[in-house]
Design a protein around this motif. Structure first.
Motif, PDB file in Angstrom:
ATOM      1  N   GLY C  25      -0.084  83.768 -21.909  1.00 39.61           N
ATOM      2  CA  GLY C  25       0.408  83.695 -23.278  1.00 39.61           C
ATOM      3  C   GLY C  25      -0.698  83.981 -24.265  1.00 39.61           C
ATOM      4  N   ARG C  26      -0.335  83.873 -25.522  1.00 43.12           N
ATOM      5  CA  ARG C  26      -1.346  84.036 -26.561  1.00 43.12           C
ATOM      6  C   ARG C  26      -1.015  83.126 -27.730  1.00 43.12           C
ATOM      7  NH1 ARG C  26      -0.031  90.183 -28.283  1.00 43.12           N
ATOM      8  NH2 ARG C  26       0.396  90.158 -26.057  1.00 43.12           N
ATOM      9  N   LEU C  27      -2.025  82.795 -28.485  1.00 46.51           N
ATOM     10  CA  LEU C  27      -1.888  81.897 -29.628  1.00 46.51           C
ATOM     11  C   LEU C  27      -2.775  82.447 -30.732  1.00 46.51           C
ATOM     12  CD1 LEU C  27      -2.167  78.084 -29.011  1.00 46.51           C
ATOM     13  CD2 LEU C  27      -3.010  79.116 -31.079  1.00 46.51           C
ATOM     14  N   GLY C  41       1.872  88.141 -56.224  1.00 48.58           N
ATOM     15  CA  GLY C  41       3.017  88.510 -57.035  1.00 48.58           C
ATOM     16  C   GLY C  41       2.788  88.167 -58.497  1.00 48.58           C
ATOM     17  N   ALA C  42       2.040  87.103 -58.749  1.00 51.81           N
ATOM     18  CA  ALA C  42       1.660  86.719 -60.108  1.00 51.81           C
ATOM     19  C   ALA C  42       0.135  86.802 -60.187  1.00 51.81           C
ATOM     20  CB  ALA C  42       2.127  85.301 -60.397  1.00 51.81           C
ATOM     21  N   ASP C  43      -0.408  86.700 -61.367  1.00 57.18           N
ATOM     22  CA  ASP C  43      -1.862  86.810 -61.503  1.00 57.18           C
ATOM     23  C   ASP C  43      -2.510  85.468 -61.175  1.00 57.18           C
ATOM     24  OD1 ASP C  43      -4.262  87.926 -61.918  1.00 57.18           O
ATOM     25  OD2 ASP C  43      -4.117  88.039 -64.106  1.00 57.18           O
ATOM     26  N   GLU C  44      -2.232  85.010 -59.981  1.00 56.90           N
ATOM     27  CA  GLU C  44      -2.666  83.682 -59.588  1.00 56.90           C
ATOM     28  C   GLU C  44      -3.189  83.705 -58.165  1.00 56.90           C
ATOM     29  OE1 GLU C  44       0.760  81.280 -59.930  1.00 56.90           O
ATOM     30  OE2 GLU C  44       0.687  81.182 -62.118  1.00 56.90           O
ATOM     31  N   SER C  45      -3.758  82.598 -57.764  1.00 61.50           N
ATOM     32  CA  SER C  45      -4.229  82.497 -56.396  1.00 61.50           C
ATOM     33  C   SER C  45      -3.139  81.896 -55.524  1.00 61.50           C
ATOM     34  CB  SER C  45      -5.481  81.622 -56.339  1.00 61.50           C
ATOM     35  OG  SER C  45      -5.120  80.276 -56.573  1.00 61.50           O
ATOM     36  N   GLY C  46      -3.266  82.108 -54.230  1.00 57.97           N
ATOM     37  CA  GLY C  46      -2.327  81.530 -53.278  1.00 57.97           C
ATOM     38  C   GLY C  46      -3.030  81.280 -51.965  1.00 57.97           C
ATOM     39  N   SER C  47      -2.437  80.432 -51.136  1.00 57.82           N
ATOM     40  CA  SER C  47      -2.999  80.198 -49.808  1.00 57.82           C
ATOM     41  C   SER C  47      -1.906  79.686 -48.899  1.00 57.82           C
ATOM     42  CB  SER C  47      -4.148  79.190 -49.866  1.00 57.82           C
ATOM     43  OG  SER C  47      -3.703  77.963 -50.396  1.00 57.82           O
ATOM     44  N   ASP C  48      -2.079  79.910 -47.620  1.00 56.55           N
ATOM     45  CA  ASP C  48      -1.096  79.434 -46.644  1.00 56.55           C
ATOM     46  C   ASP C  48      -1.699  79.528 -45.247  1.00 56.55           C
ATOM     47  OD1 ASP C  48       1.283  78.348 -45.819  1.00 56.55           O
ATOM     48  OD2 ASP C  48       2.536  79.951 -46.626  1.00 56.55           O
ATOM     49  N   SER C  49      -1.104  78.796 -44.320  1.00 53.19           N
ATOM     50  CA  SER C  49      -1.534  78.906 -42.930  1.00 53.19           C
ATOM     51  C   SER C  49      -0.288  79.057 -42.068  1.00 53.19           C
ATOM     52  CB  SER C  49      -2.335  77.668 -42.510  1.00 53.19           C
ATOM     53  OG  SER C  49      -1.502  76.611 -42.087  1.00 53.19           O
ATOM     54  N   GLU C  50      -0.434  79.687 -40.933  1.00 51.71           N
ATOM     55  CA  GLU C  50       0.719  79.849 -40.044  1.00 51.71           C
ATOM     56  C   GLU C  50       0.248  80.075 -38.620  1.00 51.71           C
ATOM     57  OE1 GLU C  50       3.125  83.405 -40.318  1.00 51.71           O
ATOM     58  OE2 GLU C  50       1.386  84.700 -40.550  1.00 51.71           O
ATOM     59  N   LEU C  51       1.126  79.770 -37.696  1.00 50.18           N
ATOM     60  CA  LEU C  51       0.933  80.202 -36.343  1.00 50.18           C
ATOM     61  C   LEU C  51       1.482  81.620 -36.283  1.00 50.18           C
ATOM     62  CD1 LEU C  51      -0.229  78.685 -33.939  1.00 50.18           C
ATOM     63  CD2 LEU C  51       2.056  78.778 -33.016  1.00 50.18           C
ATOM     64  N   ARG C  52       0.604  82.606 -36.238  1.00 49.61           N
ATOM     65  CA  ARG C  52       1.057  83.999 -36.340  1.00 49.61           C
ATOM     66  C   ARG C  52       1.815  84.422 -35.090  1.00 49.61           C
ATOM     67  NH1 ARG C  52       2.997  88.217 -37.279  1.00 49.61           N
ATOM     68  NH2 ARG C  52       2.011  90.053 -38.153  1.00 49.61           N
ATOM     69  N   ARG C  53       1.281  84.059 -33.956  1.00 48.47           N
ATOM     70  CA  ARG C  53       1.985  84.343 -32.698  1.00 48.47           C
ATOM     71  C   ARG C  53       1.709  83.199 -31.717  1.00 48.47           C
ATOM     72  NH1 ARG C  53      -0.191  89.272 -34.368  1.00 48.47           N
ATOM     73  NH2 ARG C  53       1.382  90.887 -34.748  1.00 48.47           N
ATOM     74  N   ALA C  54       2.755  82.740 -31.035  1.00 47.55           N
ATOM     75  CA  ALA C  54       2.619  81.734 -29.971  1.00 47.55           C
ATOM     76  C   ALA C  54       3.542  82.179 -28.856  1.00 47.55           C
ATOM     77  CB  ALA C  54       2.993  80.355 -30.482  1.00 47.55           C
ATOM     78  N   ARG C  55       2.981  82.830 -27.870  1.00 52.47           N
ATOM     79  CA  ARG C  55       3.803  83.453 -26.837  1.00 52.47           C
ATOM     80  C   ARG C  55       3.486  82.902 -25.464  1.00 52.47           C
ATOM     81  NH1 ARG C  55       3.114  89.817 -28.534  1.00 52.47           N
ATOM     82  NH2 ARG C  55       4.002  89.623 -30.614  1.00 52.47           N
ATOM     83  N   ILE C  56       4.533  82.791 -24.671  1.00 53.70           N
ATOM     84  CA  ILE C  56       4.390  82.465 -23.253  1.00 53.70           C
ATOM     85  C   ILE C  56       5.165  83.512 -22.475  1.00 53.70           C
ATOM     86  CG2 ILE C  56       4.965  80.797 -21.453  1.00 53.70           C
ATOM     87  CD1 ILE C  56       4.575  78.557 -23.440  1.00 53.70           C
ATOM     88  N   ASN C  73       8.372  84.471 -28.011  1.00 56.21           N
ATOM     89  CA  ASN C  73       7.463  84.183 -29.122  1.00 56.21           C
ATOM     90  C   ASN C  73       8.057  83.034 -29.928  1.00 56.21           C
ATOM     91  OD1 ASN C  73       5.196  84.676 -30.823  1.00 56.21           O
ATOM     92  ND2 ASN C  73       6.532  85.739 -32.269  1.00 56.21           N
ATOM     93  N   PHE C  74       7.403  81.887 -29.897  1.00 52.87           N
ATOM     94  CA  PHE C  74       7.898  80.696 -30.590  1.00 52.87           C
ATOM     95  C   PHE C  74       7.456  80.739 -32.045  1.00 52.87           C
ATOM     96  CE2 PHE C  74       7.162  79.529 -26.159  1.00 52.87           C
ATOM     97  CZ  PHE C  74       8.415  79.087 -25.806  1.00 52.87           C
ATOM     98  N   LYS C  75       8.412  80.561 -32.955  1.00 56.50           N
ATOM     99  CA  LYS C  75       8.077  80.616 -34.368  1.00 56.50           C
ATOM    100  C   LYS C  75       8.246  79.262 -35.036  1.00 56.50           C
ATOM    101  CE  LYS C  75       9.167  85.388 -35.441  1.00 56.50           C
ATOM    102  NZ  LYS C  75      10.165  86.240 -36.113  1.00 56.50           N
ATOM    103  N   ASP C  76       7.558  79.120 -36.172  1.00 52.89           N
ATOM    104  CA  ASP C  76       7.599  77.839 -36.895  1.00 52.89           C
ATOM    105  C   ASP C  76       8.967  77.506 -37.446  1.00 52.89           C
ATOM    106  OD1 ASP C  76       5.057  76.928 -36.560  1.00 52.89           O
ATOM    107  OD2 ASP C  76       4.263  78.139 -38.178  1.00 52.89           O
TER     108      ASP C  76
END
Lengths: 357, 357, 357
Positions: C25-27, C41-56, C73-76
């Motif tokens: 798998g991969r993570l 999209g706006a003149d502002e800052s942004g941030s986020d985190s995610e599990l991009r890929r979780a595969r078995i 591929n398991f998604k959030d």
């Protein structure tokens, strides 16, 4: 100290002392093409492809007494349904206790694994009446020439409480040698409806990607109960099986009573000479003897009558078993139905590629 | 060259040189029956069954420094939530860095695996305040008599940016021998709400399939913070643990401040003489010594006060550990709550069948 | 009798006689931070985190001829998409037949695994035009210096029938030694739209958690077809690759024709002296030679023009390959777009932690 082994069509296992863990799965990819109102709903052609089943399981066994299995089925729509999720206790002499999600004991075709059935799809009447896999508790046992199993299952909610279902099946094999098998079986199942529409009454004509189903979509009632009779015979490369089902939806205070009846008969012949294996009340798929694989031809007639509607499907098919893991099936289905007094017919071609890990 | 081994309750692993890959899982099947307003919402009985957890994991380790784990939890509604999905670096002396989805360090009961807790369910106050598994970065370390861990987590979105949460926990074990354990712990957690309703304030009375929850469903605020105190003692077959939690939702500009308080105390005794294992700040489940398995009895009192509501649950239970993989638990819960000035009570029976692959 | 082995970054396998079963798998866990209209999209800052890929995955091979793979591929969000679900027949001399869900042959970057690409994300033009993984049938073959593959795929439904797509790719490597590689490739793909909006025309500026996409979201037509040209060169620790894509949506009776054009060029250098491995038309990720891991720097310029809009992204990045399984990537992206005549720009920082089981 541990030992690992892989087996074609049966996954791999790792064993240390009295602990065994196994991993495996199955993959079935289908392409269906069809023509006519009985399949497309309109007098037109249709086609589609799908991953019919994509399953991965982990199972375990501890000592002689305890085993368990989790099997997930990954679907194209993003959902994953749990096919099996049970714990089994085999510590009583000759009796297995199974707790959790497992297949209810009803029907020969239903209790034959989807990787082992001869045609690509099971018949309309089996899909209409067999409750399939549900959460519950069952007891069962038997040997190669006699099996029994019954269980109580959670069939959803009725007024805040579990709507219980019951299924039971007994089979006997007066002949059960390597070369010849005679199998007889009887099953009974019942379930609560409590005024809900019975969701399995409408059925496709044994082409899973067809757009049309037979049935009015409106059969409601208090409860459903059904029994079936099974007979199968196999000698050398020839095999035959038939089942008759009689189901009734008790309308109670909700509706009039409705019958769901049907049967099917199937004959097959393995050209390359192998026999269809039989074990404890079910058949397994053909395992080719030689490196060139095994070839099988079969025919099946299926009839289904939900309420005042009726449908028939006639299937002829060819199976190629490349090895114990890979099977390719080609089915031609000619079907017709009478629904609300309107006749519809059509024919279809289905291809399945199957890999059992 | 490689080596494979299986272990009851711990999955199997394949090892070649300095690379180890493991596969395992767990399966928990529950049947709940209950009676009374505190569980059914109405003065009636209710019952239901569910697959509480069905997980499969793959984990890996490379050399001494890098490890990782992906664990999916398959649910009956077709969704699969990722329980664990992290990468861990252990290359610094005595410090582990964990990145990805993992359990936040807060609470003894919460940080004890769901396969190792004594009762079938965790307490109301733990479920209300412990943030569980989230994406983030944590640092931790320790030995058998001292542990520490803290991390920063992604708790959703606040104005396009990550709404961060923080959790930290330290534990010490002044006594930590094979026969006797004295454990003390302290934890702190905080999270952003930014005007949202706090989703975990409403809790069932420790019966997962109950229809009724205590709580008004309307506690909103700017942020939440909570601390807890842990104490546990174990000597031979006897074990006891208790936790006190004090949480506060800071209403900010959105609402008045609201307290979420609670505690529980639990005592257990393993009739067959085994001890409850302890390792690095958490307890593990009982491993039976003999072939006949282990039997355990326990009692737990739990109190929870969300805002002006309050609830109490008293549980007595029996656990049978058939072997290192299989556990069967039977819990009787008597609960009452006062919600919006209205008193409700009831009692419940829960059965769990657990198989750890 | 069986044999088990684990390999860093390649899962483990169990082999008995001519049957092999593998699990891996991969993570990939990402944290993105960005600033400016082109990303937020706006003149502002942004941030986020995610599990991009979780595969078995579970894969199998029987003898020399048959293999298969199921990868989830398991998604959030609780969904699980099937990444691969195919059966492959390799029994014909030099030709592989693949049936089921697999990646369509189009594009160098697209056909390089997500665990092996140099940057964290693929380019806008690749994501816009490469059809990715779909159900279908393909034929392919080749050696290390020449590959070919083409297939027909199920791209959804058009009037009850399969809306077919076609993809094909040929590559040649006039130089393909361990120290030096010169790669050339050509691909073509087409797909039915039948009046639907083309869903992949709008693209983020190579930051997966950005809120903003370039594109009008309204490009419809009868069908889409695209070709691409690939060139790559690698010598010792230096590697470079570039692709040009020209796509056109044929508006038919539905809309005017629309062009989707773009290209990218990327250069990289492995500071610790390793080379980027090349095999059968694709590059693999760097495998560190020593215990200290490998370090790589790279730069990439990417241009994309959907209809009358346009976007550019410039990426510089650093990769640390701790071992064959673990990679940490840090990318800085500076992007700008002109959408509906309005100019937007911004910059972003992305971190990826990758573990390949």
């Amino acid at each position: 100290e541990g030992e690992a082994s892989a087996k074609a069509g049966s996954g791999f296992k790792v064993e240390t002392n009295d602990v065994t863990l196994s991993v495996g799965g199955r993959l079935q990819y289908d392409i269906d093409m069809f023509d006519g109102e009985a399949f497309s709903g309109a007098d037109e052609s249709g086609s589609d492809s799908e991953l019919r089943r994509a399953r991965i399981f982990v199972s375990g066994k501890i000592g002689k007494d305890w085993s368990g299995k989790v099997q997930g089925n990954f679907k194209d729509d993003g959902t994953t349904n749990l096919e099996d999720a049970y714990i089994k206790y085999s510590g009583w002499d000759g009796v297995d206790l199974t707790l959790g999600k497992h297949k209810e004991p009803f029907g020969l075709e239903e209790n034959t694994s989807s990787k082992d059935i001869t045609a690509i799809e099971r018949t309309m009447i089996t899909n209409a009446l067999a409750p399939g896999k549900n959460y519950g508790v069952s007891l069962g046992g038997g040997s190669n020439d006699f099996t029994w199993k019954f269980g109580v299952y959670d069939h959803g909610d009725e007024g805040g409480n579990i709507a219980t279902g019951f299924s039971g099946r007994v089979t006997t094999a007066p002949i059960a040698t390597k070369d010849e098998v005679l199998h007889l079986g009887f099953g009974y199942t019942q379930s609560r409806l409590a005024g809900d529409t019975y969701g399995e009454a409408d059925q496709r004509l044994e082409i899973h990607l067809a757009d049309e189903k037979v049935g009015s979509g409106s059969i409601t009632g208090q409860s459903i109960n059904a029994y079936n009779l099974e007979v199968a015979y196999s000698t050398g490369p020839f095999h035959a099986q038939a089942e008759y089902f009689d189901g009734e939806i008790d309308g109670g205070n909700f509706a009039a009573d409705t019958d769901l009846e049907g049967y099917y008969a199937q004959v097959g012949y393995i050209i390359t000479g192998e026999s269809r294996p039989y074990s404890k009340g079910v058949f397994k798929r053909v395992k080719p003897k030689g490196d060139a694989g095994a070839w099988e031809v079969f025919g099946r007639f299926s009839s289904y009558e939900p309420g005042t509607d009726e449908a028939e499907a006639f299937t002829i098919g060819l199976n190629y078993y490349a090895n114990a893991a890979v099977r390719i099936g080609l089915n031609y289905v000619s079907g017709d139905m009478t629904e609300g007094g309107v006749d519809k017919d059509g024919d279809a071609l289905a291809v399945r590629i199957q890999y059992v890990f």
